[in-house]
Design an enzyme around this catalytic site. Structure first.
Site, PDB file in Angstrom:
ATOM      1  N   SER A 235       0.832  -1.204   0.000  1.00 42.20           N
ATOM      2  CA  SER A 235       0.000   0.000   0.000  1.00 42.20           C
ATOM      3  C   SER A 235       0.871   1.261   0.000  1.00 42.20           C
ATOM      4  CB  SER A 235      -0.988  -0.011   1.177  1.00 42.20           C
ATOM      5  OG  SER A 235      -0.333  -0.450   2.327  1.00 42.20           O
ATOM      6  N   GLY A 236       2.176   1.083  -0.143  1.00 42.21           N
ATOM      7  CA  GLY A 236       3.080   2.237  -0.162  1.00 42.21           C
ATOM      8  C   GLY A 236       3.135   2.915  -1.517  1.00 42.21           C
ATOM      9  N   ASP A 237       3.874   4.018  -1.519  1.00 40.51           N
ATOM     10  CA  ASP A 237       3.966   4.879  -2.684  1.00 40.51           C
ATOM     11  C   ASP A 237       4.629   4.199  -3.895  1.00 40.51           C
ATOM     12  OD1 ASP A 237       3.390   7.491  -3.472  1.00 40.51           O
ATOM     13  OD2 ASP A 237       5.557   7.899  -3.534  1.00 40.51           O
TER      14      ASP A 237
ATOM     15  N   LYS B 283       2.321   1.694  -5.533  1.00 44.21           N
ATOM     16  CA  LYS B 283       1.206   2.306  -6.267  1.00 44.21           C
ATOM     17  C   LYS B 283       1.666   3.051  -7.513  1.00 44.21           C
ATOM     18  CE  LYS B 283      -1.181   3.445  -2.243  1.00 44.21           C
ATOM     19  NZ  LYS B 283      -1.822   4.405  -1.420  1.00 44.21           N
TER      20      LYS B 283
ATOM     21  N   GLU C  84      19.140  17.934 -11.492  1.00 40.69           N
ATOM     22  CA  GLU C  84      17.688  17.807 -11.304  1.00 40.69           C
ATOM     23  C   GLU C  84      17.144  19.176 -10.947  1.00 40.69           C
ATOM     24  OE1 GLU C  84      16.148  14.114  -9.223  1.00 40.69           O
ATOM     25  OE2 GLU C  84      18.220  14.209  -8.554  1.00 40.69           O
TER      26      GLU C  84
ATOM     27  N   HIS D 294      24.008   5.355  -8.835  1.00 39.87           N
ATOM     28  CA  HIS D 294      23.604   5.537 -10.233  1.00 39.87           C
ATOM     29  C   HIS D 294      24.760   5.986 -11.133  1.00 39.87           C
ATOM     30  CE1 HIS D 294      19.645   5.078  -8.711  1.00 39.87           C
ATOM     31  NE2 HIS D 294      19.443   6.314  -8.318  1.00 39.87           N
TER      32      HIS D 294
HETATM   33  C1  BG6 Z   1      16.581   8.261  -7.069  1.00 40.22           C
HETATM   34  C2  BG6 Z   1      16.998   9.291  -6.058  1.00 40.22           C
HETATM   35  O1  BG6 Z   1      17.318   7.089  -6.904  1.00 40.22           O
HETATM   36  O2  BG6 Z   1      16.788   8.785  -8.378  1.00 40.22           O
HETATM   37  C3  BG6 Z   1      16.224  10.577  -6.248  1.00 40.22           C
HETATM   38  O3  BG6 Z   1      16.768   8.781  -4.747  1.00 40.22           O
HETATM   39  C4  BG6 Z   1      16.375  11.071  -7.667  1.00 40.22           C
HETATM   40  O4  BG6 Z   1      16.636  11.575  -5.341  1.00 40.22           O
HETATM   41  C5  BG6 Z   1      16.047   9.958  -8.657  1.00 40.22           C
HETATM   42  O5  BG6 Z   1      15.493  12.168  -7.843  1.00 40.22           O
HETATM   43  C6  BG6 Z   1      16.376  10.392 -10.055  1.00 40.22           C
HETATM   44  O6  BG6 Z   1      15.923   9.443 -10.938  1.00 40.22           O
HETATM   45  P1  BG6 Z   1      15.600   9.839 -12.448  1.00 40.22           P
HETATM   46  O7  BG6 Z   1      15.334   8.542 -13.123  1.00 40.22           O
HETATM   47  O8  BG6 Z   1      14.401  10.753 -12.387  1.00 40.22           O
HETATM   48  O9  BG6 Z   1      16.803  10.551 -12.946  1.00 40.22           O
END
Ligand code: BG6
Length: 440
Positions: free
Chosen positions: A11-13, A16, A188, A212
């Protein structure tokens, strides 16, 4: 193969917004069918219909969706629907309960047929990552643990491998003889957006760089794998991570950050970081690598720039002002690869100008759907393909490499929202924004 998919934290974000819609898409495409079983599980008491009603899925898919409260009795519940050769369990849970949940699941009777999918963060630092990995592997074999890094599932990221290893022209120049430097840029425009509590104990290095962006760098710089198997690719990524060294770093904070709801007004957490690295192997010795990542920027964009060495001052470069060749990998939002070249301006004079060759997804594959990361990752988990998942060794190594940076608790420098901080790790950054309109 008859498959059951269980979502813990149903039921978490995350469930969903991402997981259930991704499964619905896989169902629509025929990758999962009516012989499959989807079970949502969580602490909240919900009826099957309430669970089904929480997301907007197609009717036939809803018919294979069920809800079971808690983990106790979960295996018996799944068994009551038939025998499943594969059970994929997605832990959409707070990372601190991964270890204890794995224990509970094992005690419930989930065994060799199980695939356990976990989301980042895999630990908070090197020590906690080692602890978490040993807790998970005490219950399930490493081959059953799938650690998601959704950047690996981005189409343009996977294409970096194809670009490197399916074309003859790049591999011979992919080294320090020809490449002068590498830059990875990830901006971002959003801030912490309701994740203040998590982000303030994390910071941009833990949140984006250590996982990442390091994965992107590993794919860009690793040696050719011996095959396309998951093991072979992970082996090469692991090797390059082992040879990685952080040289220097600069930390910044957006001026607005400390007044965000839920943020400690004295917080020293960095929202922007610039890091210099090197790779100590024959291929990359002497090539500076810079990574910078930040929230609160004026745009969203992830790009990688590979700068080639300048030509000697002869022939067309007598004055030394000919621009170097560059390759720009546009990872998102618009995907593409751009090569900067020099070319003759038509006319009687020997005038030279910079020009670009571009490959844009939108031009070549305009009509085809670029699969959303979770759709791809869930399908891979269902197929037990680990290529796009991170191994325990990779996650531990990258924590280890960034230990000093993440332990730097000094006060960061400040910058205005939307402004790229004047970089004290002084390097000449590629103006990635100037490639902005290409491929959009
Ligand atoms: C997530 C981070 O792993 O990746 C977020 O926790 C970040 O803080 C997000 O906004 C960015 O993902 P993407 O795919 O939108 O570049």
């Amino acid at each position: 193969m008859k498959t059951a998919i269980i979502i813990l934290g149903a039921s978490g974000d995350l469930a969903k917004r991402k997981l259930i819609p991704a499964l619905d898409r896989l169902f629509a495409r025929g990758n999962i069918d009516t012989t499959s079983l989807i079970v949502g599980s969580g602490r909240t008491p919900l009826s099957h219909d309430e669970f089904r009603g929480e997301s907007d899925c197609c009717k036939p898919f809803q018919e294979i969706m069920f809800y079971h409260q808690g983990i106790s009795g979960l295996k018996t519940y799944v068994d009551s629907h038939g025998e499943f050769e594969r059970i994929v369990i997605f832990m959409a849970l707070p990372p601190k309960v991964y270890g204890s949940t794995a224990k509970e699941l094992h005690a419930e009777g989930f065994g060799d047929e199980t695939i356990l999918v976990v989301e980042k963060p895999f630990g908070y630092d090197f020590e906690s990552a080692v602890k978490l990995n040993s807790e998970l592997t005490a219950e399930f074999d490493e081959s059953q643990i799938f650690r998601i890094d959704h950047y690996l599932a981005k189409e343009a990221v996977q294409n970096m491998l194809v670009f490197r290893f399916a074309n003859t022209i790049f591999e011979p120049v992919w080294n320090s003889h020809y490449i002068e430097s590498i830059q990875v840029n990830c901006f971002e425009d959003l801030g912490v957006e309701g994740r203040a509590q998590y982000f303030d104990t994390s910071g941009i290095v833990r949140d984006m760089v250590q996982n990442h962006l390091i994965q992107l760098l590993a794919l860009l710089t690793m040696e050719p794998p011996t095959s396309l198997s998951a093991d072979s690719i992970r082996h090469q990524k692991r090797n390059v991570l082992e040879q990685l060294e952080v040289v220097d770093w600069c930390r910044y904070q957006c001026e607005e950050y400390r007044s965000e709801k839920g943020i400690d007004p004295q917080s020293n957490t960095e929202t922007f970081a610039s890091i210099e690295l090197k790779i100590n192997n024959l291929r990359w010795a002497g090539v500076p690598i810079h990574i910078r990542a930040g929230k609160y920027m004026n745009r969203k964009g992830t790009e990688i720039g590979v700068k080639f060495r300048k030509l000697p001052s002869i022939l067309f470069n007598q004055n030394g002002d000919l621009a170097e060749n560059r390759i720009i990998f546009k990872i998102q939002p618009a995907e593409g690869i751009i090569i900067d070249l020099s070319s003759k301006v038509p006319g009687a004079d020997q005038k030279i100008t910079g020009t670009t060759m571009k490959f844009c997804y939108s031009d070549h594959f305009g009509g085809s759907e670029i699969p959303e990361a979770y759709t791809k990752l869930l399908l891979d988990a269902i197929r037990a393909d680990k290529t796009l998942f991170v191994s325990a060794e990779e996650s531990e190594l990258s924590w280890q490499k960034f230990s000093e940076v993440i332990n730097d608790k000094s006060e960061p420098k400040f910058h205005k929202r939307g402004e790229v901080p004047a970089d004290s790790c002084s390097i000449e950054w590629i103006d990635f924004e100037s490639y902005g309109s290409i491929c959009e």
